[in-house]
Motif scaffolding. Structure first.
Motif, PDB file in Angstrom:
ATOM      1  N   THR A 408       0.842  -1.201   0.000  1.00 53.86           N
ATOM      2  CA  THR A 408       0.000   0.000   0.000  1.00 53.86           C
ATOM      3  C   THR A 408       0.874   1.246   0.000  1.00 53.86           C
ATOM      4  OG1 THR A 408      -1.733  -1.161   1.213  1.00 53.86           O
ATOM      5  CG2 THR A 408      -1.802   1.251   1.254  1.00 53.86           C
ATOM      6  N   HIS A 446      -2.745   9.937   3.679  1.00 52.85           N
ATOM      7  CA  HIS A 446      -3.614   9.262   2.704  1.00 52.85           C
ATOM      8  C   HIS A 446      -3.028   7.906   2.346  1.00 52.85           C
ATOM      9  CE1 HIS A 446      -6.082   8.538  -0.847  1.00 52.85           C
ATOM     10  NE2 HIS A 446      -4.959   8.265  -1.501  1.00 52.85           N
ATOM     11  N   ASP A 447      -3.898   6.906   2.242  1.00 56.07           N
ATOM     12  CA  ASP A 447      -3.457   5.593   1.768  1.00 56.07           C
ATOM     13  C   ASP A 447      -4.478   5.061   0.773  1.00 56.07           C
ATOM     14  OD1 ASP A 447      -5.359   3.473   3.064  1.00 56.07           O
ATOM     15  OD2 ASP A 447      -4.811   4.781   4.750  1.00 56.07           O
ATOM     16  N   ASP A 448      -3.986   4.188  -0.128  1.00 55.28           N
ATOM     17  CA  ASP A 448      -4.857   3.591  -1.139  1.00 55.28           C
ATOM     18  C   ASP A 448      -5.210   2.152  -0.795  1.00 55.28           C
ATOM     19  OD1 ASP A 448      -2.392   2.471  -1.467  1.00 55.28           O
ATOM     20  OD2 ASP A 448      -2.179   2.975  -3.601  1.00 55.28           O
ATOM     21  N   GLY A 451      -9.643   0.724   2.649  1.00 52.58           N
ATOM     22  CA  GLY A 451     -10.553   1.718   3.195  1.00 52.58           C
ATOM     23  C   GLY A 451     -11.202   1.255   4.485  1.00 52.58           C
ATOM     24  N   SER A 507      -9.532   4.351  -0.771  1.00 53.48           N
ATOM     25  CA  SER A 507      -8.965   5.665  -0.451  1.00 53.48           C
ATOM     26  C   SER A 507      -9.368   6.060   0.962  1.00 53.48           C
ATOM     27  CB  SER A 507      -9.451   6.722  -1.448  1.00 53.48           C
ATOM     28  OG  SER A 507      -8.984   8.011  -1.091  1.00 53.48           O
ATOM     29  N   THR A 508      -8.379   6.396   1.779  1.00 52.73           N
ATOM     30  CA  THR A 508      -8.623   6.859   3.149  1.00 52.73           C
ATOM     31  C   THR A 508      -7.693   8.029   3.414  1.00 52.73           C
ATOM     32  OG1 THR A 508      -9.196   4.620   3.883  1.00 52.73           O
ATOM     33  CG2 THR A 508      -8.645   6.230   5.580  1.00 52.73           C
ATOM     34  N   THR A 509      -8.284   9.131   3.899  1.00 55.97           N
ATOM     35  CA  THR A 509      -7.491  10.338   4.159  1.00 55.97           C
ATOM     36  C   THR A 509      -7.857  10.900   5.522  1.00 55.97           C
ATOM     37  OG1 THR A 509      -7.432  10.872   1.799  1.00 55.97           O
ATOM     38  CG2 THR A 509      -6.856  12.629   3.349  1.00 55.97           C
TER      39      THR A 509
END
Length: 523
Positions: A408, A446-448, A451, A507-509
Motif C-alpha cells: 500500500t 492518505h493511503d490507497d 478503506g 482511499s482513506t485520508t
C-alpha cells in the motif's frame, strides 16, 4: 365552489402574514373589529336608505295623483289656480314631478318649482325617459328611476279616470345626501375606533404574552448553550405566577423541563468526572505493577542458567504483553489528563521535522509499504507540545501501516493555509515561525488501501473502536487497543485544532488542522 376555495387558498398563500404570535393576534383582533364595524356600517346605511325611501313612498301615496291630474287638459295650472282638488299644486313639495301618459306616450310633464303653490315648470323628457315611464307598472308602488334632465327620482304610476297613466315622483337627493353623510361619519368613527383598538390591542396582547416572551427568551439562551460536555449552568426559570392560564401552564411545563434537563446534565457531569477520575487513578496505579511484571520478565530472561524453551517463550510473551499493557495504560492516562483539561506544553514545534522523523520510523516498522512525502518548501511551525504532536503522527502512520496490506502507498503531506487575503499564489507562506503565523497547518495522511467500512467511519475517533479485530500478535500501542485515533482527536482538540476522515473504498485520508497563531489552541 371548488374554484372559489382554490382561489381563496392561492390568495392566502400570496398574503404575507405576520411572523410573531403577538403581531398575528393583534392583526386578527383588528381584522375582526374591522369586519364588525363594516357589518354595522353597511347595516346602518342600508337601514337608513330603506327608511328614508319608505318615507318618500309615503309622501308619494299622500300626494296621490292630484298634480299629474292637473296636466290632463294640457298645460299646467298657474300658481294662483283655485280649481278642484285634483289640480291643486299648492300642496305639492318643491321638486315634485308629474307626468301624463296616453297610449305609452308622454303628453305633459312638469315639476313644482319651489314651495307650496309657487308654480310649475314644464319638463322635456327624452325618448329614453319616456320609455322608462311607459314601462312602469301601474300598481301604486314606488320605484327609483333616473331622468336625464332631473336626476334620480322616486316615482309611482297609477291609472287615471280617462284610461291614461299618471306618474308622480319625488327627488331622492335628500335621501342620498343623508346616506352619504352617514357613510362619511361611519368611516371616520370606525377608522378612529380601529386605530385606537389596534394600539390598545397591541399593548394588551404584549402585556398578556409577557410570560410567553420570557419563555422564548429563556429557550433561546438554552439553545445557545453547549450541552455536549462539561458542567452547564442553565438560565434562571420563567416562574409564571398564574398556572391557570395557558401561558402559565406552558411556562410551568418549561420550568419543569429545564429542571429535569439540569438534573440530568448534573448527574451526567458527575458520572463523567467519576469515570475520568477512576480512569486516571486506575491508569496511575497500574503503571507500577505493569512495570514490575515487565522488569521481572526481563530479569528472568537474563538468568544465566539453562531455561527450557517453553519457559523462555512464556517469559517473552509476558514481557511483550506487559509492554503493550504499559502503553495502553499510558494512553488511558493521557486521555484522562486531556479530558480533565490539563494544559499542554506551549512551545514552537517544527512540524516538518516531526513528519520526517515519524516517516523514518514508519519505514523501519513497515518496509513493505511505500511511503511518500509532500512537503512545502518552507518549514511549518506551530505552537504546541512536541511529544504529543509526534504521538499524533506516529498513531496516524501506525494506523495506516497496521490496517492496510503490504504494498500500500501511504502519502503524507504538510502545508499551510494562510488566512483569507494573505495567501500567496501557491497557498504556502514562507519563513519559519512567522511563515505560519495567523494561518492553519494542514497535515494529511492518505493511503490507497481497502478503506474503512462505512459503519465504522462515524465512530472511528471513539475510544476502543477497532476497524479490524483480527490483530497481529505484535500490534502494540494504542492502535491495537482502539485508542490511537481517539488520542489523535484529543490531542488535536487540546491544541485548538481538529481531525477529520474522508473515506471511500480504495482511499482513506485523515486530515489534521492545527492553528498557527498560538491563541486558539489554549485550553
Amino acid at each position: 365552489m371548488r374554484a372559489i376555495v382554490g382561489g381563496a387558498r392561492r390568495w392566502l398563500s400570496r398574503v404575507s402574514l405576520p411572523h410573531t404570535l403577538r403581531a398575528r393576534l393583534t392583526a386578527g383582533l383588528v381584522v375582526l373589529l374591522a369586519v364588525g364595524c363594516a357589518a354595522v356600517g353597511v347595516a346602518a346605511v342600508v337601514e337608513l336608505n330603506g327608511f328614508l325611501t319608505g318615507r318618500l313612498d309615503q309622501q308619494l301615496r299622500a300626494a296621490g295623483v292630484r298634480f299629474p291630474a292637473s296636466l290632463e287638459h294640457g298645460a299646467p295650472l298657474p300658481s294662483d289656480h283655485d280649481g278642484d282638488e285634483d289640480g291643486d299644486t299648492r300642496r305639492q313639495a318643491a321638486g315634485t314631478f308629474g307626468a301624463r301618459l296616453v297610449g305609452g306616450a308622454v303628453t305633459n310633464a312638469a315639476v313644482v318649482s319651489s314651495g307650496h303653490g309657487a308654480g310649475t315648470v314644464p319638463v322635456s323628457l327624452s325618448a329614453r325617459d319616456a320609455r322608462k315611464l311607459a314601462a312602469l307598472p301601474t300598481d301604486g308602488e314606488g320605484r327609483t328611476t333616473e331622468l336625464s334632465s332631473l336626476g334620480d327620482y322616486r316615482v309611482m304610476a297609477v291609472r287615471g279616470r280617462d284610461g291614461d297613466v299618471l306618474v308622480t315622483g319625488l327627488p331622492t337627493e335628500s335621501v342620498e345626501a343623508a346616506v352619504h353623510r352617514l357613510e362619511l361619519v361611519a368611516a371616520v368613527v370606525f377608522g378612529a375606533a380601529l386605530a385606537v383598538a389596534g394600539v390598545a390591542g397591541a399593548l394588551w396582547v404584549r402585556w398578556s404574552l409577557r410570560p410567553l416572551s420570557r419563555v422564548a427568551a429563556t429557550a433561546t439562551r438554552v439553545s445557545e448553550l453547549s450541552l455536549s460536555s462539561g458542567e452547564v449552568t442553565l438560565p434562571r426559570r420563567v416562574r409564571e405566577s398564574d398556572p391557570r392560564s395557558e401561558v402559565g401552564r406552558v411556562a410551568g411545563a418549561f420550568d419543569a423541563m429545564l429542571g429535569h434537563v439540569e438534573d440530568a446534565l448534573t448527574k451526567r457531569h458527575a458520572s463523567e468526572e467519576r469515570l475520568r477520575s477512576f480512569a486516571a487513578d486506575a491508569s496511575h496505579e497500574l503503571r507500577t505493577p505493569v512495570a514490575s511484571i515487565r522488569g521481572h520478565a526481563e530479569l528472568a530472561l537474563l538468568h544465566p542458567d539453562p531455561v527450557p524453551r517453553k519457559v523462555v517463550r512464556a517469559l517473552e510473551r509476558i514481557e511483550a504483553e506487559a509492554s503493550r499493557m504499559g502503553e495502553v495504560v499510558d494512553d488511558l492516562l493521557l486521555l484522562a489528563r486531556l479530558d480533565a483539561g490539563r494544559p499542554l506544553e506551549r512551545r514552537p514545534v517544527d512540524l516538518t521535522r516531526l513528519v520526517l522523523d515519524a516517516v523514518t520510523d514508519a519505514q523501519a516498522a513497515g518496509p513493505g509499504h511505500r511511503w511518500t512525502l509532500e512537503l512545502s518548501e518552507e518549514p511549518v511551525t506551530v505552537p504546541g507540545d512536541a511529544h504529543r504532536l509526534h504521538q499524533v503522527l506516529a498513531n496516524l502512520l501506525a494506523n495506516a501501516r497496521l490496517h492496510t496490506p503490504v504494498g500500500t502507498t501511504v502519502t503524507i503531506s504538510l502545508k499551510t493555509d494562510a488566512p483569507t487575503g494573505d495567501r500567496a499564489g501557491n497557498g504556502t507562506a514562507g519563513g519559519t515561525t512567522g511563515g505560519t503565523a495567523g494561518g492553519t497547518a494542514v497535515l494529511e495522511v492518505h493511503d490507497d488501501g481497502p478503506g474503512i467500512a462505512a459503519d465504522i467511519r462515524p465512530k472511528v475517533f471513539e475510544r476502543f473502536t477497532r476497524a479490524d479485530r483480527r490483530r497481529t500478535e505484535d500490534a502494540g500501542g494504542g492502535a491495537g487497543a482502539g485508542l490511537g485515533l481517539s488520542i489523535v482527536a484529543a490531542v488535536a482538540e487540546a491544541h485548538g485544532g481538529s481531525v477529520t476522515l474522508a473515506g471511500a473504498p480504495g482511499s482513506t485520508t485523515f486530515t489534521v488542522r492545527l492553528p498557527a497563531d498560538g491563541e486558539s489552541g489554549s485550553r
